[in-house]
Every structure is written in structure tokens, then in C-alpha cells.
Design a protein around this motif. Sequence first.
Motif, PDB file in Angstrom:
ATOM      1  N   UNK A  14       0.951  -1.254  -0.008  1.00  0.00           N
ATOM      2  CA  UNK A  14       0.048   0.106  -0.011  1.00  0.00           C
ATOM      3  C   UNK A  14       0.874   1.347   0.214  1.00  0.00           C
ATOM      4  N   UNK A  15       2.006   1.234   0.604  1.00  0.00           N
ATOM      5  CA  UNK A  15       3.073   2.266   0.790  1.00  0.00           C
ATOM      6  C   UNK A  15       3.677   2.391  -0.649  1.00  0.00           C
ATOM      7  N   UNK A  16       4.246   1.329  -1.099  1.00  0.00           N
ATOM      8  CA  UNK A  16       5.183   1.359  -2.160  1.00  0.00           C
ATOM      9  C   UNK A  16       4.280   0.453  -3.402  1.00  0.00           C
ATOM     10  N   UNK A  17       3.208   1.337  -3.908  1.00  0.00           N
ATOM     11  CA  UNK A  17       2.519   0.341  -5.103  1.00  0.00           C
ATOM     12  C   UNK A  17       3.381   0.251  -6.244  1.00  0.00           C
ATOM     13  N   UNK A  18       3.410  -0.976  -6.651  1.00  0.00           N
ATOM     14  CA  UNK A  18       4.067  -1.385  -8.042  1.00  0.00           C
ATOM     15  C   UNK A  18       5.558  -1.480  -7.612  1.00  0.00           C
ATOM     16  N   UNK A  19       6.032  -1.476  -6.571  1.00  0.00           N
ATOM     17  CA  UNK A  19       7.498  -1.494  -6.421  1.00  0.00           C
ATOM     18  C   UNK A  19       7.920  -2.595  -5.325  1.00  0.00           C
ATOM     19  N   UNK A  20       6.899  -3.591  -5.039  1.00  0.00           N
ATOM     20  CA  UNK A  20       7.132  -4.822  -4.096  1.00  0.00           C
ATOM     21  C   UNK A  20       7.372  -5.866  -5.127  1.00  0.00           C
ATOM     22  N   UNK A  21       8.289  -6.619  -5.036  1.00  0.00           N
ATOM     23  CA  UNK A  21       8.567  -7.826  -5.844  1.00  0.00           C
ATOM     24  C   UNK A  21       8.628  -8.964  -5.109  1.00  0.00           C
ATOM     25  N   UNK A  22       8.037 -10.023  -5.783  1.00  0.00           N
ATOM     26  CA  UNK A  22       7.123 -10.483  -7.044  1.00  0.00           C
ATOM     27  C   UNK A  22       5.913  -9.758  -6.862  1.00  0.00           C
ATOM     28  N   UNK A  23       5.043  -9.942  -7.716  1.00  0.00           N
ATOM     29  CA  UNK A  23       3.728  -9.345  -7.533  1.00  0.00           C
ATOM     30  C   UNK A  23       3.034 -10.233  -6.464  1.00  0.00           C
ATOM     31  N   UNK A  24       1.949  -9.858  -6.029  1.00  0.00           N
ATOM     32  CA  UNK A  24       1.256 -10.555  -4.848  1.00  0.00           C
ATOM     33  C   UNK A  24       0.728 -11.710  -5.127  1.00  0.00           C
ATOM     34  N   UNK A  25       0.315 -12.077  -6.270  1.00  0.00           N
ATOM     35  CA  UNK A  25       0.019 -13.341  -6.752  1.00  0.00           C
ATOM     36  C   UNK A  25       0.880 -14.542  -6.913  1.00  0.00           C
ATOM     37  N   UNK A  26       2.144 -13.994  -7.040  1.00  0.00           N
ATOM     38  CA  UNK A  26       3.344 -14.792  -7.207  1.00  0.00           C
ATOM     39  C   UNK A  26       4.141 -15.084  -6.122  1.00  0.00           C
ATOM     40  N   UNK A  27       3.842 -14.478  -4.870  1.00  0.00           N
ATOM     41  CA  UNK A  27       4.731 -14.738  -3.665  1.00  0.00           C
ATOM     42  C   UNK A  27       5.033 -16.139  -3.209  1.00  0.00           C
ATOM     43  N   UNK A  28       4.053 -16.965  -3.600  1.00  0.00           N
ATOM     44  CA  UNK A  28       4.241 -18.377  -3.228  1.00  0.00           C
ATOM     45  C   UNK A  28       4.206 -19.147  -4.407  1.00  0.00           C
TER      46      UNK A  28
END
Length: 246
Positions: free
Chosen positions: A44-58
Motif C-alpha cells: 500500500x505504501x509503495x504500489x508497484x514496487x514490491x516484488x514479486x507481484x502479490x499473486x506470485x509470492x508463493x
Amino acid sequence: MGYLHSFLDRLPTDYQSLLSPRLKDPKWVHLLETIQEQEELARNTHPNSIFPQYERVFFALAATPIHQIKVILLGQDPYHSPGLAQGLAFSVPDQIMPGSNLFPSSLRNINKALTLEGFAPLSNGDLSHWADQGVLLLNACLTVQSGLPNSHVAFGWNTFTDALIQDLLNYLSGTVVMLWGGFAHKKEVFIQPERNHLILKSSHPSGLGVYKTKAPFLLPKDAGSCNHFTLTNSWLRQHNRDPISW
């Protein structure tokens, strides 16, 4: 409990079952809730700059179900440059070719090792075909902020993945465990001798560490490799399992 359910809902069911006994421990429940909360706050704080995408974390867990695991290959944390992290340790999207400036040094040296051992080099940076064959490509920390390596270590990811690795290695037997670099070497404490796992250790294949230590990933001047890919397939054949098509 909302954060706990959100965390668990993202895990494949087989990994949920493996870890379920730990949920009796309130400290473990708090850990998972904290990880989920911290990750959501970061996104929420850094939209589009956290890797990987939310659905790819696991994605590594989804790509390699527990019953298919032949090899566990541990990474440290996701690539922190945009467009690289895809939820598999060491892997990058298939459009990134070996000649590209975006092709990571670790994969360049993995390619050298494959060639030295008589295997075909990687045609691109996507290692999904390894995951499909039973190579669990697991990072110890599962998220990162753009441009800041190890930026999410404080979330508690390492505690979660340490437990996951320990439970996997206590459940499985005859698995090859590749430990590349000093960080991965520390995970050897989770390997019980009676489970008959093959431990393969070397320096990290990154540009900085590939030739270092008494067990280099590549020999100086690329005169040879650690032979981990060959040793893995020999072990699998000895245990009546199909080798990996690297």
C-alpha cells in the motif's frame, strides 16, 4: 485472525497441511499474521514496487507440490530490479535471454556450469521447467522492495521459510539439497542424517562469489564446475527417480 486466514489462503493445500501442526503455537500464528500485515502495508505504501507481484509470492510452492519434490534449491531473496522477480529463486521471465544486460550474473554462471557438465545451456532465464520436474526453487525471503535487497527480512519471512524447510526435510527422504553460498549453508542444520538427503554445497553462483571458498561454484578461469547438476542426476537415478532435464 483475518491476517492469518489471508496468509494461509495463499498457500497451496499440501503446504498448509504440512505446516498445520505449527498453528497450535500462538507465536507461530502471530508470525504469519505479522508477515501478512507487513507485506500488505508495504504494497500500500509503495504500489508497484514490491516484488514479486502479490499473486506470485508463493509461486514456488504452487509450481512444485510436495509429493513431486526431488531437489530443494535455496535462494536468499527475490531480484530487486523491476521486471525480474517471478516467485522462483534464481529465475527470471522467459523474455530475458542470456545475451541481455538484464540476465543476472547468477544465471550466467549457472549456464557456464551446465555447459561444463555437458548439459545444454539455458535458452532463457525462466527456470519453470526445473520447478515442473520437482526442483523447489525457494527464496528464504519471499518479497523485496525495488532497489533494496534484503529490505523485507524484518517481516519474518526467514523464520517462516526456515520452518518450512525443516518440516519438508523431516517429511521427505532421499532429496537433493543444493546449498549455494554462505547464507544457504546455514540451512544445513535442518537436515537430519537419517532422512538420507544428499547435501551439495558450493559458493554462490553470483558474480562476486562464484570462484570463492574451498568449494567454488566454478573453478578459476571456468576450468570446471562444482558438478552439482551431474551429481544430482546420478543420485536420482540411484534412487530410481527420473533425472532432471536441466
